[in-house]
Design a protein around this motif. Structure first.
Motif, PDB file in Angstrom:
ATOM      1  N   PHE A  49      56.962  -1.735   3.137  1.00 27.05           N
ATOM      2  CA  PHE A  49      56.689  -3.032   2.583  1.00 27.05           C
ATOM      3  C   PHE A  49      55.651  -3.215   1.494  1.00 27.05           C
ATOM      4  O   PHE A  49      54.681  -2.346   1.772  1.00 27.05           O
ATOM      5  N   LYS A  50      55.449  -4.044   0.762  1.00 24.47           N
ATOM      6  CA  LYS A  50      54.138  -4.447   0.117  1.00 24.47           C
ATOM      7  C   LYS A  50      53.707  -5.832   0.273  1.00 24.47           C
ATOM      8  O   LYS A  50      54.507  -6.806   0.306  1.00 24.47           O
ATOM      9  N   LEU A  51      52.330  -6.101   0.031  1.00 27.16           N
ATOM     10  CA  LEU A  51      51.923  -7.263   0.642  1.00 27.16           C
ATOM     11  C   LEU A  51      51.009  -7.592  -0.663  1.00 27.16           C
ATOM     12  O   LEU A  51      49.658  -7.503  -0.486  1.00 27.16           O
ATOM     13  N   PRO A  52      51.608  -8.411  -1.596  1.00 23.74           N
ATOM     14  CA  PRO A  52      50.697  -8.808  -2.847  1.00 23.74           C
ATOM     15  C   PRO A  52      49.557  -9.605  -2.314  1.00 23.74           C
ATOM     16  O   PRO A  52      48.544  -9.981  -2.947  1.00 23.74           O
ATOM     17  N   ALA A  53      49.667 -10.559  -1.164  1.00 20.38           N
ATOM     18  CA  ALA A  53      48.582 -11.455  -0.715  1.00 20.38           C
ATOM     19  C   ALA A  53      47.586 -10.739  -0.269  1.00 20.38           C
ATOM     20  O   ALA A  53      46.406 -11.248  -0.430  1.00 20.38           O
ATOM     21  N   LEU A  54      47.489  -9.271  -0.041  1.00 18.35           N
ATOM     22  CA  LEU A  54      46.356  -8.431   0.369  1.00 18.35           C
ATOM     23  C   LEU A  54      46.270  -7.346  -0.930  1.00 18.35           C
ATOM     24  O   LEU A  54      46.163  -6.227  -0.586  1.00 18.35           O
ATOM     25  N   GLY A  55      46.235  -7.784  -2.092  1.00 15.10           N
ATOM     26  CA  GLY A  55      45.924  -6.934  -3.072  1.00 15.10           C
ATOM     27  C   GLY A  55      47.170  -5.849  -3.325  1.00 15.10           C
ATOM     28  O   GLY A  55      46.791  -5.013  -3.848  1.00 15.10           O
ATOM     29  N   ASP A  56      48.338  -6.455  -3.044  1.00 10.59           N
ATOM     30  CA  ASP A  56      49.737  -5.473  -3.297  1.00 10.59           C
ATOM     31  C   ASP A  56      49.561  -4.246  -2.239  1.00 10.59           C
ATOM     32  O   ASP A  56      49.813  -3.224  -2.808  1.00 10.59           O
ATOM     33  N   ALA A  57      48.874  -4.490  -1.018  1.00 11.68           N
ATOM     34  CA  ALA A  57      48.785  -3.300  -0.237  1.00 11.68           C
ATOM     35  C   ALA A  57      50.131  -2.717   0.218  1.00 11.68           C
ATOM     36  O   ALA A  57      51.137  -3.587   0.197  1.00 11.68           O
ATOM     37  N   SER A  58      50.238  -1.346   0.455  1.00  8.31           N
ATOM     38  CA  SER A  58      51.495  -0.722   0.820  1.00  8.31           C
ATOM     39  C   SER A  58      51.390  -0.570   2.286  1.00  8.31           C
ATOM     40  O   SER A  58      50.476   0.033   2.851  1.00  8.31           O
ATOM     41  N   VAL A  59      52.724  -0.948   3.014  1.00 11.89           N
ATOM     42  CA  VAL A  59      52.449  -0.780   4.394  1.00 11.89           C
ATOM     43  C   VAL A  59      53.463   0.672   4.503  1.00 11.89           C
ATOM     44  O   VAL A  59      54.779   0.458   4.214  1.00 11.89           O
ATOM     45  N   PRO A  60      53.040   1.796   4.890  1.00 10.47           N
ATOM     46  CA  PRO A  60      53.942   3.057   4.983  1.00 10.47           C
ATOM     47  C   PRO A  60      54.969   2.919   6.058  1.00 10.47           C
ATOM     48  O   PRO A  60      54.697   2.137   7.068  1.00 10.47           O
ATOM     49  N   PRO A  61      55.867   4.100   6.016  1.00 12.49           N
ATOM     50  CA  PRO A  61      56.939   3.613   6.917  1.00 12.49           C
ATOM     51  C   PRO A  61      56.382   4.162   8.565  1.00 12.49           C
ATOM     52  O   PRO A  61      56.812   3.628   9.364  1.00 12.49           O
ATOM     53  N   ALA A  62      55.358   5.058   8.339  1.00 14.32           N
ATOM     54  CA  ALA A  62      55.070   5.477   9.731  1.00 14.32           C
ATOM     55  C   ALA A  62      54.137   4.451  10.674  1.00 14.32           C
ATOM     56  O   ALA A  62      54.161   4.433  11.706  1.00 14.32           O
ATOM     57  N   LEU A  63      53.576   3.509   9.882  1.00 17.40           N
ATOM     58  CA  LEU A  63      52.895   2.430  10.454  1.00 17.40           C
ATOM     59  C   LEU A  63      53.745   1.466  10.970  1.00 17.40           C
ATOM     60  O   LEU A  63      53.668   1.135  12.151  1.00 17.40           O
ATOM     61  N   VAL A  64      54.717   1.242  10.267  1.00 15.69           N
ATOM     62  CA  VAL A  64      56.162   0.260  10.882  1.00 15.69           C
ATOM     63  C   VAL A  64      56.795   1.010  12.318  1.00 15.69           C
ATOM     64  O   VAL A  64      56.959   0.333  13.361  1.00 15.69           O
ATOM     65  N   LEU A  65      56.849   2.337  12.155  1.00 20.63           N
ATOM     66  CA  LEU A  65      57.400   2.852  13.261  1.00 20.63           C
ATOM     67  C   LEU A  65      56.512   3.245  14.356  1.00 20.63           C
ATOM     68  O   LEU A  65      57.087   3.484  15.469  1.00 20.63           O
ATOM     69  N   THR A  66      55.226   3.123  14.186  1.00 24.95           N
ATOM     70  CA  THR A  66      54.590   3.164  15.246  1.00 24.95           C
ATOM     71  C   THR A  66      54.585   1.979  15.943  1.00 24.95           C
ATOM     72  O   THR A  66      54.404   2.040  17.463  1.00 24.95           O
ATOM     73  N   GLY A  67      54.827   0.549  15.522  1.00 27.90           N
ATOM     74  CA  GLY A  67      55.190  -0.294  16.507  1.00 27.90           C
ATOM     75  C   GLY A  67      56.464  -0.252  17.134  1.00 27.90           C
ATOM     76  O   GLY A  67      56.470  -0.638  18.406  1.00 27.90           O
ATOM     77  N   PHE A  68      57.440   0.333  16.468  1.00 30.82           N
ATOM     78  CA  PHE A  68      58.623   0.606  17.112  1.00 30.82           C
ATOM     79  C   PHE A  68      58.469   1.674  18.630  1.00 30.82           C
ATOM     80  O   PHE A  68      59.048   1.306  19.565  1.00 30.82           O
ATOM     81  N   PHE A  69      57.584   2.585  18.166  1.00 34.86           N
ATOM     82  CA  PHE A  69      57.275   3.524  19.234  1.00 34.86           C
ATOM     83  C   PHE A  69      56.424   2.933  20.391  1.00 34.86           C
ATOM     84  O   PHE A  69      56.792   3.100  21.650  1.00 34.86           O
ATOM     85  N   VAL A  70      55.632   2.281  20.229  1.00 33.17           N
ATOM     86  CA  VAL A  70      54.809   1.464  21.164  1.00 33.17           C
ATOM     87  C   VAL A  70      55.677   0.142  21.863  1.00 33.17           C
ATOM     88  O   VAL A  70      55.578   0.367  23.207  1.00 33.17           O
ATOM     89  N   LEU A  71      56.677  -0.315  21.327  1.00 36.60           N
ATOM     90  CA  LEU A  71      57.616  -1.127  21.801  1.00 36.60           C
ATOM     91  C   LEU A  71      58.545  -0.202  22.832  1.00 36.60           C
ATOM     92  O   LEU A  71      58.752  -0.720  24.031  1.00 36.60           O
ATOM     93  N   ALA A  72      58.855   0.799  22.398  1.00 30.02           N
ATOM     94  CA  ALA A  72      59.786   1.683  23.156  1.00 30.02           C
ATOM     95  C   ALA A  72      58.896   2.115  24.530  1.00 30.02           C
ATOM     96  O   ALA A  72      59.747   2.329  25.721  1.00 30.02           O
ATOM     97  N   VAL A  73      57.767   2.325  24.413  1.00 31.16           N
ATOM     98  CA  VAL A  73      56.947   2.841  25.527  1.00 31.16           C
ATOM     99  C   VAL A  73      56.732   1.707  26.461  1.00 31.16           C
ATOM    100  O   VAL A  73      56.989   1.725  27.702  1.00 31.16           O
ATOM    101  N   VAL A  74      56.331   0.457  25.956  1.00 29.56           N
ATOM    102  CA  VAL A  74      55.976  -0.733  26.724  1.00 29.56           C
ATOM    103  C   VAL A  74      57.181  -1.086  27.433  1.00 29.56           C
ATOM    104  O   VAL A  74      57.287  -1.776  28.483  1.00 29.56           O
TER     105      VAL A  74
END
Length: 219
Positions: free
Chosen positions: A55-80
């Motif tokens: 993902f890219k966030l123009p509202a935050l200076g066009d910051a890039s969200v890498p796939p690993a950061l997104v998948l970290t969320g799914f990994f944590v959900l799988a644990v929770v």
């Protein structure tokens, strides 16, 4: 290629979903079904995509969200989603274990990322990423709150919860799975490093260019 969400169109592209992002979300939904071990494998392999943006966030200076950061969320959900692993993840923060010190460090870093640029605004300089008509470059600017403060907080939080999830996997008897996933990702990293060098010297770098869609300076 990219897909714009309806809200992004309405709000001046506040968030841009890349094609890699859509694939990342699909992979995340798959690992929720398969479980934490599969989630850790996919997360470990996704760290190879360091120059990609889900993902890219123009509202935050066009910051890039890498796939690993997104998948970290799914990994944590799988644990929770699994009671025993959820308890083990929380117990990983108990003093005086390494998780406790990591929690303290993360809390300090998050607090300093918020307060320090405000307390010392304009009193010193900091390196920042500038994007303008001339391209993207590293510049020295007066210290003030910037989008990078928010993105670094997100990375720190992701590191902490990733540690908690990996700890839960380990104490539940999945240490071998963790080791195998890290060895596989290391082997894949070496392979793609060779491919990267070969494509550079053969003038075929465009083959991997679609993986370099993040707003990073390529050196």
């Amino acid at each position: 290629c990219r897909i714009l969400t309806h809200d992004a169109v309405q709000q001046g592209t506040s968030m841009t979903i890349e094609v890699i992002g859509a694939l990342t979300v699909l992979a995340g939904l798959w690992v929720l079904w398969r479980g934490p071990v599969a989630a850790f494998w996919v997360l470990a392999l996704s760290t190879l995509l360091g120059a990609a943006a889900a993902f890219k966030l123009p509202a935050l200076g066009d910051a890039s969200v890498p796939p690993a950061l997104v998948l970290t969320g799914f990994f944590v959900l799988a644990v929770v989603m699994r009671a025993r692993m959820r308890v083990a993840a929380i117990e990983s923060l108990a003093p005086p274990g390494p998780g406790y010190w990591m929690l303290l460090f993360s809390a300090y870093a998050v607090a300093s990322a918020y307060f320090m640029p405000r307390l010392f605004q304009g009193l010193t300089y900091a390196y920042s990423l500038a994007r303008n008509d001339a391209g993207i470059g590293i510049v020295s600017l007066p210290l003030r709150p910037r989008a990078s403060n928010a993105t670094q907080v997100a990375y720190l939080a992701a590191n902490l919860v990733c540690f908690m999830g990996a700890w839960a996997l380990m104490v539940r008897g999945e240490a071998k799975a963790i080791t195998n996933a890290l060895l596989a990702s290391a082997a894949a990293l070496l392979f793609f490093a060779v491919v990267d060098v070969v494509t550079h010297y053969t003038g075929t770098a465009f083959v991997l260019s679609w993986l370099r869609n993040a707003n990073y300076r390529m050196l």
